[in-house]
Design a protein around this motif. Structure first.
Motif: not given
Length: 365
Positions: A197-209
């Motif tokens: 969840s913390g990674v998703l706050e900054w990681h740019p991947s759209e598909v992971a989001a």
């Protein structure tokens, strides 16, 4: 006990690999995640995947493979999300270097297998474009997946191919993918997302989001970068399917063609011949355009006017959600301003934030 998870396309597949480990092997030791350093221009201004020579501070795992610790640094002007991932997640991230084509990737994979003797080997692709034949009009990024698939089928061990979130990458329609998928191995839940969840706050991947959003129960229609086709956020989104590896290779014309390549340039040449393009060429062209644009600045008044206009148009297109990467693009901001834009709009309109996506309201708020 060591689990090896290979992120087929790098980027968001590496985040999905961490989710997969939490879901299937959560009570065990952290995994070794083998991945490309290929973050696209939203992060890295230099086109194409990174090589070991593009980093300082890598650590040896085998003679041909290096791990990326949190202390590693990309050599300017290149950039990479991998050191940040290594800082936030407990897993070991090992770098796949494609500069010597499939022969090089195969050798790296074989060395890791000999060194680790893993309990299992999972090859994960989010979206399912690893199952592309090569001529699909919506296909955008076949190269990394084909490289990894071609290498995986040449090692003398059993590799399990998994497709998560079929259709979420917007490259192959879910209806076309459905007959190609095997049984559901797992359906991601909000609990599985929590470790990243913390990674998703900054990681740019759209598909992971989008994978994480569907696991959290978000449903609707998401618009992504480059004004591509919208992506349906449905109950299929969080599912992980097993796929027969040999059938995938037999279907993927690019993977079959590049089996004996010894350089990334050779792989690109086959991609142009079979798919009609090399995605690295697209990055080269886009990087040239971006270099001519002055750096954008966040001006709140301008952002709100542009955002309201974008949302009004998106509603007319039937869009319910979008990514922050798409928002930055729609507001004519460079990728470097994505995080500043994200903070601005979330702080002002928190009710529209459905982590990690931005919700387009049914009516203006």
């Amino acid at each position: 006990m060591t689990r090896l998870i290979v992120a087929a396309g790098g980027g968001g597949d590496a985040v999905a690999a961490a989710m997969l480990h939490a879901a299937l092997y959560g009570g065990e030791e952290p995994a070794v995640i083998l991945t490309y350093a290929w973050d696209r221009l939203v992060v890295d201004p230099v086109p194409g995947p990174r090589s070991t020579s593009d980093f300082e501070g890598l650590a040896p795992l085998t003679p041909a493979v290096r791990t990326v610790p949190a202390s590693a640094r990309p050599v300017a002007p290149t950039r990479s999300t991998l050191p940040h991932l290594a800082a936030e997640l407990p897993h070991t991230f090992a770098l796949l270097d494609p500069k010597r084509g499939v022969e090089g990737v195969t050798r790296q994979l074989e060395e890791v297998l000999r060194q680790l003797e893993p309990e299992s080997i999972d090859l994960i692709d989010v979206g399912g474009d690893i199952l592309a034949q090569g001529g699909e009009p919506t296909l955008k990024s076949p190269l990394a997946d084909a490289l990894t698939l071609a290498a995986a089928c040449q090692v003398n061990v059993s590799v399990r191919l998994l497709v998560a979130g079929p259709g979420l990458d917007g490259e192959l329609p879910p209806d076309a993918l459905r007959p190609l998928l095997g049984p559901v191995v797992h359906t991601f839940t909000a609990t599985d997302v929590e470790p990243v969840s913390g990674v998703l706050e900054w990681h740019p991947s759209e598909v992971a989001a989008m994978l994480a959003a569907t696991a959290r129960g978000v449903r609707g229609t998401c618009e992504v970068r480059d004004a591509g086709p919208t992506v349906a956020l449905t109950d299929e989104g969080p599912r992980v399917h097993a796929v027969d590896l040999d059938e995938a290779v037999n279907r993927n014309r690019l993977a079959r063609a590049i089996m004996t390549t010894a350089a990334l340039d050779e792989v690109e040449a086959y991609a142009r011949e079979i798919c009609g393009f090399s995605e690295i060429d697209h990055e080269r062209e886009k990087a040239a355009r971006l270099s001519e644009q002055p750096p954008g600045e966040i001006e709140a008044d301008v952002v709100w006017a542009q955002l309201d206009r974008f949302e009004a148009e998106a509603r007319r297109r039937g869009v319910t959600h979008t990514t922050f990467r798409r928002l930055a693009e729609a507001l004519n901001l460079p990728g470097s301003q994505r995080e500043a834009l994200r903070r601005l709009v979330i702080d002002s309109r928190p009710d529209q934030y459905e982590p990690p996506l931005w919700r387009i309201t049914a009516t203006p708020e």
